[in-house]
Design a protein around this motif. Structure first.
Motif, PDB file in Angstrom:
ATOM      1  N   SER A  31       0.807  -1.226   0.000  1.00 62.06           N
ATOM      2  CA  SER A  31       0.000   0.000   0.000  1.00 62.06           C
ATOM      3  C   SER A  31       0.838   1.273   0.000  1.00 62.06           C
ATOM      4  N   THR A  32       2.131   1.181   0.285  1.00 57.79           N
ATOM      5  CA  THR A  32       2.974   2.375   0.362  1.00 57.79           C
ATOM      6  C   THR A  32       3.643   2.737  -0.962  1.00 57.79           C
ATOM      7  N   TYR A  33       3.442   1.931  -1.994  1.00 54.86           N
ATOM      8  CA  TYR A  33       4.073   2.214  -3.285  1.00 54.86           C
ATOM      9  C   TYR A  33       3.205   3.138  -4.132  1.00 54.86           C
ATOM     10  N   LYS A  34       3.854   4.009  -4.891  1.00 56.41           N
ATOM     11  CA  LYS A  34       3.151   4.974  -5.733  1.00 56.41           C
ATOM     12  C   LYS A  34       2.410   4.285  -6.882  1.00 56.41           C
ATOM     13  N   TYR A  35       3.055   3.335  -7.552  1.00 57.02           N
ATOM     14  CA  TYR A  35       2.471   2.670  -8.717  1.00 57.02           C
ATOM     15  C   TYR A  35       2.128   1.200  -8.460  1.00 57.02           C
ATOM     16  N   SER A  36       3.021   0.490  -7.828  1.00 52.72           N
ATOM     17  CA  SER A  36       2.852  -0.964  -7.687  1.00 52.72           C
ATOM     18  C   SER A  36       2.084  -1.323  -6.425  1.00 52.72           C
ATOM     19  N   ASN A  37       0.919  -0.710  -6.302  1.00 54.86           N
ATOM     20  CA  ASN A  37       0.072  -0.942  -5.137  1.00 54.86           C
ATOM     21  C   ASN A  37      -1.198  -1.685  -5.567  1.00 54.86           C
ATOM     22  N   HIS A  38      -2.183  -1.716  -4.715  1.00 51.08           N
ATOM     23  CA  HIS A  38      -3.401  -2.477  -4.999  1.00 51.08           C
ATOM     24  C   HIS A  38      -4.213  -1.918  -6.163  1.00 51.08           C
ATOM     25  N   SER A  39      -3.917  -0.705  -6.617  1.00 53.16           N
ATOM     26  CA  SER A  39      -4.642  -0.132  -7.762  1.00 53.16           C
ATOM     27  C   SER A  39      -4.367  -0.908  -9.054  1.00 53.16           C
ATOM     28  N   LEU A  98       5.760  -8.459  -8.518  1.00 52.33           N
ATOM     29  CA  LEU A  98       5.933  -7.302  -7.640  1.00 52.33           C
ATOM     30  C   LEU A  98       6.950  -7.628  -6.556  1.00 52.33           C
ATOM     31  N   GLY A  99       8.209  -7.440  -6.912  1.00 52.80           N
ATOM     32  CA  GLY A  99       9.284  -7.709  -5.963  1.00 52.80           C
ATOM     33  C   GLY A  99       9.673  -9.164  -5.897  1.00 52.80           C
ATOM     34  N   SER A 100       9.430  -9.901  -6.973  1.00 50.95           N
ATOM     35  CA  SER A 100       9.732 -11.335  -6.925  1.00 50.95           C
ATOM     36  C   SER A 100      10.842 -11.766  -7.878  1.00 50.95           C
ATOM     37  N   SER A 124      -0.343 -10.865 -23.738  1.00 49.85           N
ATOM     38  CA  SER A 124      -0.315 -10.850 -22.268  1.00 49.85           C
ATOM     39  C   SER A 124       0.393  -9.608 -21.744  1.00 49.85           C
ATOM     40  N   ARG A 125       0.314  -9.454 -20.415  1.00 51.15           N
ATOM     41  CA  ARG A 125       0.944  -8.322 -19.747  1.00 51.15           C
ATOM     42  C   ARG A 125       1.667  -8.793 -18.489  1.00 51.15           C
ATOM     43  N   ILE A 126       2.694  -8.017 -18.110  1.00 52.08           N
ATOM     44  CA  ILE A 126       3.387  -8.226 -16.842  1.00 52.08           C
ATOM     45  C   ILE A 126       3.470  -6.877 -16.142  1.00 52.08           C
ATOM     46  N   TYR A 127       3.116  -6.869 -14.861  1.00 52.61           N
ATOM     47  CA  TYR A 127       3.265  -5.693 -14.006  1.00 52.61           C
ATOM     48  C   TYR A 127       4.416  -5.980 -13.049  1.00 52.61           C
ATOM     49  N   TRP A 128       5.371  -5.057 -12.998  1.00 58.73           N
ATOM     50  CA  TRP A 128       6.627  -5.257 -12.268  1.00 58.73           C
ATOM     51  C   TRP A 128       6.825  -4.263 -11.136  1.00 58.73           C
ATOM     52  N   ARG A 129       7.425  -4.729 -10.069  1.00 53.56           N
ATOM     53  CA  ARG A 129       8.102  -3.878  -9.083  1.00 53.56           C
ATOM     54  C   ARG A 129       9.485  -4.488  -8.934  1.00 53.56           C
ATOM     55  N   SER A 130      10.501  -3.726  -9.262  1.00 50.07           N
ATOM     56  CA  SER A 130      11.864  -4.253  -9.265  1.00 50.07           C
ATOM     57  C   SER A 130      12.761  -3.442  -8.353  1.00 50.07           C
ATOM     58  N   GLY A 175      12.907   3.316  -3.763  1.00 51.35           N
ATOM     59  CA  GLY A 175      14.012   2.916  -4.633  1.00 51.35           C
ATOM     60  C   GLY A 175      13.681   1.756  -5.559  1.00 51.35           C
ATOM     61  N   ARG A 176      12.436   1.585  -5.878  1.00 53.00           N
ATOM     62  CA  ARG A 176      12.023   0.521  -6.795  1.00 53.00           C
ATOM     63  C   ARG A 176      11.649   1.114  -8.146  1.00 53.00           C
ATOM     64  N   ILE A 177      11.591   0.246  -9.139  1.00 55.04           N
ATOM     65  CA  ILE A 177      11.148   0.627 -10.480  1.00 55.04           C
ATOM     66  C   ILE A 177       9.824  -0.082 -10.724  1.00 55.04           C
ATOM     67  N   TYR A 178       8.851   0.653 -11.263  1.00 58.14           N
ATOM     68  CA  TYR A 178       7.583   0.063 -11.680  1.00 58.14           C
ATOM     69  C   TYR A 178       7.583   0.017 -13.194  1.00 58.14           C
ATOM     70  N   ALA A 179       7.142  -1.097 -13.765  1.00 56.94           N
ATOM     71  CA  ALA A 179       7.067  -1.209 -15.221  1.00 56.94           C
ATOM     72  C   ALA A 179       5.859  -2.040 -15.616  1.00 56.94           C
ATOM     73  N   GLU A 180       5.347  -1.725 -16.795  1.00 60.98           N
ATOM     74  CA  GLU A 180       4.266  -2.487 -17.405  1.00 60.98           C
ATOM     75  C   GLU A 180       4.758  -2.962 -18.770  1.00 60.98           C
ATOM     76  N   TRP A 181       4.772  -4.260 -18.970  1.00 62.07           N
ATOM     77  CA  TRP A 181       5.173  -4.871 -20.242  1.00 62.07           C
ATOM     78  C   TRP A 181       3.937  -5.484 -20.890  1.00 62.07           C
TER      79      TRP A 181
END
Length: 185
Positions: A31-39, A98-100, A124-130, A175-181
């Motif tokens: 819940s504390t991430y700007k992009y990679s949260n429950h939204s 998401l962080g995996s 397909s799509r992948i949502y990332w938190r790296s 300090g994470r990166i959010y990406a959508e592929w």
């Protein structure tokens, strides 16, 4: 604690370290991430099959209808299994990473991203938190977790290698990166 410092880890030690850390010391802060949260759940269509890789406490399960959560250690996962040993007869539309997918070296990333790509449908799509190499969790054991130093360029490189486009990428919180592929349609 004595003995926790940056140490070179052999391949077999990586999984043991990750299991130890995430099984005993990690807590979620999705819940504390700007992009990679429950939204992210709002980006999933009701008919889409979703795999949450490294789901932890399986937080997305109540908000994404057709989700299978896998985790290397957490008993709240639908399946407690290492990604590389996961088998499914059906392909998925979406993967949450998401962080995996962030432990080890380039060979580990290539193998694991290949596995993710293989369990997804052609469209397909992948949502990332790296993690970019940040060691900001409170437990001292975090010092020996073998984080892969993700960059935006690495996202571009791996996406292209596996036939995906990077549709969105940004600095996320902590300090994470959010990406959508995406690939296909």
């Amino acid at each position: 604690m004595v003995g926790f410092g940056p140490l070179p880890l052999h391949k077999m030690d990586i999984k043991a370290t990750v299991k130890e850390y995430f099984g005993k010391h990690w807590s979620s802060r999705t819940s504390t991430y700007k992009y990679s949260n429950h939204s992210i759940a709002e980006k999933i269509k009701p008919h889409e099959r979703v795999i949450d890789i490294g789901c932890g406490f399986n937080e997305f399960k109540p908000i994404i209808e057709n989700l299978v959560g896998i985790d290397i250690v957490n008993p709240k996962a639908d399946v407690v299994v290492d990604l590389e040993h996961y088998k499914s007869k059906d392909k998925f539309d979406v993967a949450l990473c998401l962080g995996s997918i962030q432990y080890g070296d380039d060979d580990d990333m290539t193998r694991q991203i290949g596995k993710v790509a293989n369990i997804l449908k052609p469209s397909s799509r992948i949502y990332w938190r790296s993690n970019t190499g940040v060691r900001d969790h409170k437990n001292e054991m975090v010092k020996i977790v073998p984080y892969y130093p993700w960059t935006k360029q690495k996202h571009e490189q791996y996406a292209k290698q596996f036939g995906f486009n990077v549709d969105f990428i940004a600095d996320d919180s902590h300090g994470r990166i959010y990406a959508e592929w995406s690939r296909g349609d």
